[in-house]
Design a protein around this motif. Sequence first.
Motif, short mmCIF file in Angstrom:
data_model
loop_
_atom_site.label_atom_id
_atom_site.label_comp_id
_atom_site.label_asym_id
_atom_site.label_seq_id
_atom_site.Cartn_x
_atom_site.Cartn_y
_atom_site.Cartn_z
N ARG A 127 27.95 -17.67 41.20
CA ARG A 127 28.88 -17.62 40.07
C ARG A 127 30.11 -18.49 40.33
O ARG A 127 30.90 -18.73 39.42
CB ARG A 127 29.29 -16.18 39.77
N GLU A 131 28.68 -26.30 38.33
CA GLU A 131 27.61 -26.75 37.44
C GLU A 131 27.05 -25.60 36.60
O GLU A 131 26.81 -25.74 35.40
CB GLU A 131 26.48 -27.40 38.25
N LEU A 132 26.85 -24.46 37.23
CA LEU A 132 26.30 -23.31 36.50
C LEU A 132 27.31 -22.78 35.50
O LEU A 132 26.94 -22.38 34.39
CB LEU A 132 25.89 -22.22 37.48
N VAL A 135 27.13 -25.07 32.51
CA VAL A 135 25.96 -24.75 31.68
C VAL A 135 26.24 -23.51 30.84
O VAL A 135 25.97 -23.47 29.63
CB VAL A 135 24.71 -24.54 32.56
N ARG A 136 26.80 -22.51 31.47
CA ARG A 136 27.09 -21.26 30.76
C ARG A 136 28.02 -21.50 29.57
O ARG A 136 27.77 -21.01 28.45
CB ARG A 136 27.73 -20.25 31.71
N SER A 152 13.95 -22.25 36.05
CA SER A 152 14.84 -22.19 37.21
C SER A 152 14.04 -22.44 38.47
O SER A 152 12.93 -21.93 38.62
CB SER A 152 15.52 -20.81 37.30
N TRP A 186 22.00 -15.95 37.58
CA TRP A 186 22.54 -17.02 36.72
C TRP A 186 21.93 -16.96 35.33
O TRP A 186 22.61 -17.27 34.35
CB TRP A 186 22.47 -18.38 37.38
N ILE A 190 24.31 -16.54 32.11
CA ILE A 190 24.33 -17.60 31.09
C ILE A 190 23.77 -17.10 29.76
O ILE A 190 24.35 -17.36 28.70
CB ILE A 190 23.53 -18.82 31.58
N GLU A 247 18.22 -26.60 44.04
CA GLU A 247 18.27 -25.60 42.98
C GLU A 247 18.47 -26.30 41.64
O GLU A 247 19.37 -27.13 41.49
CB GLU A 247 19.42 -24.61 43.26
N LEU A 249 18.11 -25.99 37.12
CA LEU A 249 18.07 -25.15 35.92
C LEU A 249 17.95 -26.03 34.69
O LEU A 249 18.70 -27.01 34.56
CB LEU A 249 19.33 -24.29 35.84
N THR A 260 20.59 -29.08 34.94
CA THR A 260 21.35 -29.45 36.12
C THR A 260 20.47 -29.36 37.36
O THR A 260 19.61 -28.49 37.45
CB THR A 260 22.59 -28.54 36.30
N LEU A 262 21.61 -29.02 41.20
CA LEU A 262 22.87 -28.82 41.91
C LEU A 262 23.11 -29.86 42.99
O LEU A 262 24.26 -30.21 43.26
CB LEU A 262 22.91 -27.41 42.51
#
Length: 338
Positions: A127, A131-132, A135-136, A152, A186, A190, A247, A249, A260, A262
């Motif tokens: 969290r 990048e995450l 996206v969120r 994912s 995630w 999201i 990783e 997504l 993305t 990572l």
Amino acid sequence: MRLGLIGSTGHWQTYAPALQLVPGLKLVAVAAAGPEETTGAFDHAPGQTVDTNRYDDARKMLDVERLDVVQVCGRCDRIPVWIKLCLERGLPVMAEKPLAMDLPTLKQLYQAARKSSTALVPMHTMRGVSELATVRQAVRDGEIGNPVMSFSQKTYKWGKARPDFYRSRETFPGLAPWVGIHAFDWLYWILGDQFTEVIGREGTTVRPDFPACGSQAAFVMTMRNGGVASLTLDYLRPTAAPSHADERLRIAGTHGVIETALIERKVILTTADSPPRPLDLSPQTDIFTQFARSLRGEAPPPLTLPEACRITEIAIKAQEAVDTGRTISLGDSPYHTA
């Protein structure tokens, strides 16, 4: 704010950035989480001073020290034991994931945290990944319309060796609650609590001498809107690869796609109205700093207790789907927040 550490297994240095970002946070005591650990592991612990006390018995630390917050990072089967002892003493806890290895134990921790009105947050460190978070924000802003499909990926290097506790389900919860829980988290963070059932398959093809820890696994979760979320997890990343993890997504919606990787440190948005374009990354605060600030009333917690337990429940049920070969319902949850 007086911090005590229980355990030096896993991501036990998660607290370190907060030492610089949370005024007054001090590491006052450390303790082994079990006989498989030694206090020597803390020799170079961030924030340690000559005044930091060491304990071979964490119970003694909890009884003797005047603590404001505790971080728990032990072997998976030991985590819920130490969480419960902290909650019974009214001590806020940030704990390595998963919080529990089975659903009855998870329910007990949930009830203990509610009874004591004590904060319990799992170490869902992703969290804090910009990048995450980006996206969120894009998804929540409606940039891709209604999300109906996601993929994912979490792939890791195995390394030269792994501890023996990875070999047995008595001490290791399985690939889904250990590696997969970050991806389940995630997706929940999201997309929201949108998941109704899960199926999965797993194999120990590469390392049959570690029967409790699959070398590869895949899962599919159905969503309330008819969408599908798929995940792949593995310990197959080659030794010569440039990073420990890769990783990724990708989320597709009714109006566009966002994705993305990572390791590339970028987020790409493509919509019906615009070609692929990188998005500016959203700065994030590390999870322990967020947690410490929430204890002071300066910010909301990084996860609420129902959220933390719901994500853990999903991961445990995903592993159940693998172990039984059945489709497992994710409905009727005591932690459902949508």
